[in-house]
Scaffold this motif. Sequence first.
Motif, PDB file in Angstrom:
ATOM      1  N   TYR A  45      -8.730  36.289  28.644  1.00 44.92           N
ATOM      2  CA  TYR A  45      -8.876  35.077  27.833  1.00 44.92           C
ATOM      3  C   TYR A  45      -9.392  33.937  28.715  1.00 44.92           C
ATOM      4  O   TYR A  45      -9.190  33.931  29.927  1.00 44.92           O
ATOM      5  CB  TYR A  45      -7.539  34.700  27.181  1.00 44.92           C
ATOM      6  CG  TYR A  45      -7.714  33.793  25.987  1.00 44.92           C
ATOM      7  CD1 TYR A  45      -8.123  34.296  24.774  1.00 44.92           C
ATOM      8  CD2 TYR A  45      -7.512  32.430  26.092  1.00 44.92           C
ATOM      9  CE1 TYR A  45      -8.319  33.475  23.680  1.00 44.92           C
ATOM     10  CE2 TYR A  45      -7.702  31.591  25.008  1.00 44.92           C
ATOM     11  CZ  TYR A  45      -8.099  32.110  23.813  1.00 44.92           C
ATOM     12  OH  TYR A  45      -8.300  31.298  22.737  1.00 44.92           O
ATOM     13  N   ASP A  46     -10.045  32.968  28.092  1.00 46.00           N
ATOM     14  CA  ASP A  46     -10.674  31.835  28.788  1.00 46.00           C
ATOM     15  C   ASP A  46      -9.694  31.159  29.748  1.00 46.00           C
ATOM     16  O   ASP A  46      -8.675  30.615  29.328  1.00 46.00           O
ATOM     17  CB  ASP A  46     -11.170  30.828  27.743  1.00 46.00           C
ATOM     18  CG  ASP A  46     -11.903  29.647  28.372  1.00 46.00           C
ATOM     19  OD1 ASP A  46     -12.135  29.672  29.600  1.00 46.00           O
ATOM     20  OD2 ASP A  46     -12.235  28.710  27.626  1.00 46.00           O
ATOM     21  N   SER A  47     -10.030  31.181  31.049  1.00 41.52           N
ATOM     22  CA  SER A  47      -9.157  30.577  32.048  1.00 41.52           C
ATOM     23  C   SER A  47      -9.741  29.312  32.662  1.00 41.52           C
ATOM     24  O   SER A  47      -9.281  28.853  33.707  1.00 41.52           O
ATOM     25  CB  SER A  47      -8.835  31.591  33.156  1.00 41.52           C
ATOM     26  OG  SER A  47     -10.014  31.992  33.822  1.00 41.52           O
ATOM     27  N   SER A  48     -10.762  28.757  32.002  1.00 42.52           N
ATOM     28  CA  SER A  48     -11.313  27.484  32.486  1.00 42.52           C
ATOM     29  C   SER A  48     -10.403  26.337  32.052  1.00 42.52           C
ATOM     30  O   SER A  48      -9.672  26.449  31.070  1.00 42.52           O
ATOM     31  CB  SER A  48     -12.724  27.270  31.934  1.00 42.52           C
ATOM     32  OG  SER A  48     -12.700  27.212  30.514  1.00 42.52           O
ATOM     33  N   LYS A  49     -10.438  25.250  32.788  1.00 46.95           N
ATOM     34  CA  LYS A  49      -9.559  24.120  32.475  1.00 46.95           C
ATOM     35  C   LYS A  49     -10.037  23.462  31.182  1.00 46.95           C
ATOM     36  O   LYS A  49     -11.200  23.111  31.045  1.00 46.95           O
ATOM     37  CB  LYS A  49      -9.563  23.105  33.613  1.00 46.95           C
ATOM     38  CG  LYS A  49      -8.513  22.027  33.448  1.00 46.95           C
ATOM     39  CD  LYS A  49      -8.427  21.149  34.686  1.00 46.95           C
ATOM     40  CE  LYS A  49      -7.352  20.090  34.504  1.00 46.95           C
ATOM     41  NZ  LYS A  49      -7.225  19.236  35.709  1.00 46.95           N
ATOM     42  N   PRO A  50      -9.140  23.288  30.201  1.00 42.95           N
ATOM     43  CA  PRO A  50      -9.557  22.685  28.932  1.00 42.95           C
ATOM     44  C   PRO A  50      -9.904  21.213  29.091  1.00 42.95           C
ATOM     45  O   PRO A  50      -9.393  20.535  29.992  1.00 42.95           O
ATOM     46  CB  PRO A  50      -8.330  22.865  28.027  1.00 42.95           C
ATOM     47  CG  PRO A  50      -7.186  22.984  28.964  1.00 42.95           C
ATOM     48  CD  PRO A  50      -7.717  23.649  30.196  1.00 42.95           C
ATOM     49  N   SER A  51     -10.782  20.749  28.236  1.00 47.93           N
ATOM     50  CA  SER A  51     -11.205  19.348  28.286  1.00 47.93           C
ATOM     51  C   SER A  51     -10.329  18.517  27.348  1.00 47.93           C
ATOM     52  O   SER A  51     -10.625  18.378  26.161  1.00 47.93           O
ATOM     53  CB  SER A  51     -12.683  19.245  27.879  1.00 47.93           C
ATOM     54  OG  SER A  51     -13.102  17.904  27.889  1.00 47.93           O
ATOM     55  N   VAL A  52      -9.244  18.001  27.876  1.00 41.92           N
ATOM     56  CA  VAL A  52      -8.314  17.185  27.101  1.00 41.92           C
ATOM     57  C   VAL A  52      -8.035  15.914  27.893  1.00 41.92           C
ATOM     58  O   VAL A  52      -7.715  15.972  29.080  1.00 41.92           O
ATOM     59  CB  VAL A  52      -6.981  17.931  26.839  1.00 41.92           C
ATOM     60  CG1 VAL A  52      -5.999  17.041  26.086  1.00 41.92           C
ATOM     61  CG2 VAL A  52      -7.228  19.209  26.061  1.00 41.92           C
TER      62      VAL A  52
END
Length: 199
Positions: free
Chosen positions: A113-120
């Motif tokens: 699953y996507d392990s990039s840092k979310p943009s929040v």
Amino acid sequence: EGAGRRLTYAELDAKANRLANFLVSSGAAKGSVVAIMADDTAEVIATIIGVLRAGGVFVPLDPKIPEKRLATMMTMISPAWYVTESKYLDSIGHIAGDVSPQVICLESIKPEYDSSKPSVDHLPDDMCYIYFTSGSTGVPKAIAGRLKGIDHFIRWEIDTLKLGEGVRVSQFLPLSFDGSLRDIFIPLCAGGTICLPGS
């Protein structure tokens, strides 16, 4: 590290990001209250970080507390989300009451699953956690904390004690007690190691 298991910063980062992205993609909005019920301390720590990265408010629950008491606590805050291990799915159903929360099983979040840092976006005044008092006077009380509160305390203690890379902190406090935040974030923010029971 603990009980013969080591989790690197990169692995912890990826775990937290996967959960954060799973929450966001599943519809969790900034400020969503997320209750956490699990036995695995490393998974709970990664989940706390993941909820923060998703902009949520984490609420660690102790699975050893009787369901009736947990149900009383959850009635006060009505979490929209629960993150748990599959063995606690029945318990979540009992303590959630009439609310129909979204439930995420930690086992369902796969390594691919996507392990990039979310943009929040995060602001200092954002609420980030809810803990409960012991309830020694009768009924436990929900206490909310903000990002700037954790940030100020952690920075102060690292600076005052001159902590840095190599610091090792034993994590003995229950994760459902706010004092555990010190044991989690001081070593992580200083570049040290959290030593879990059994290490």
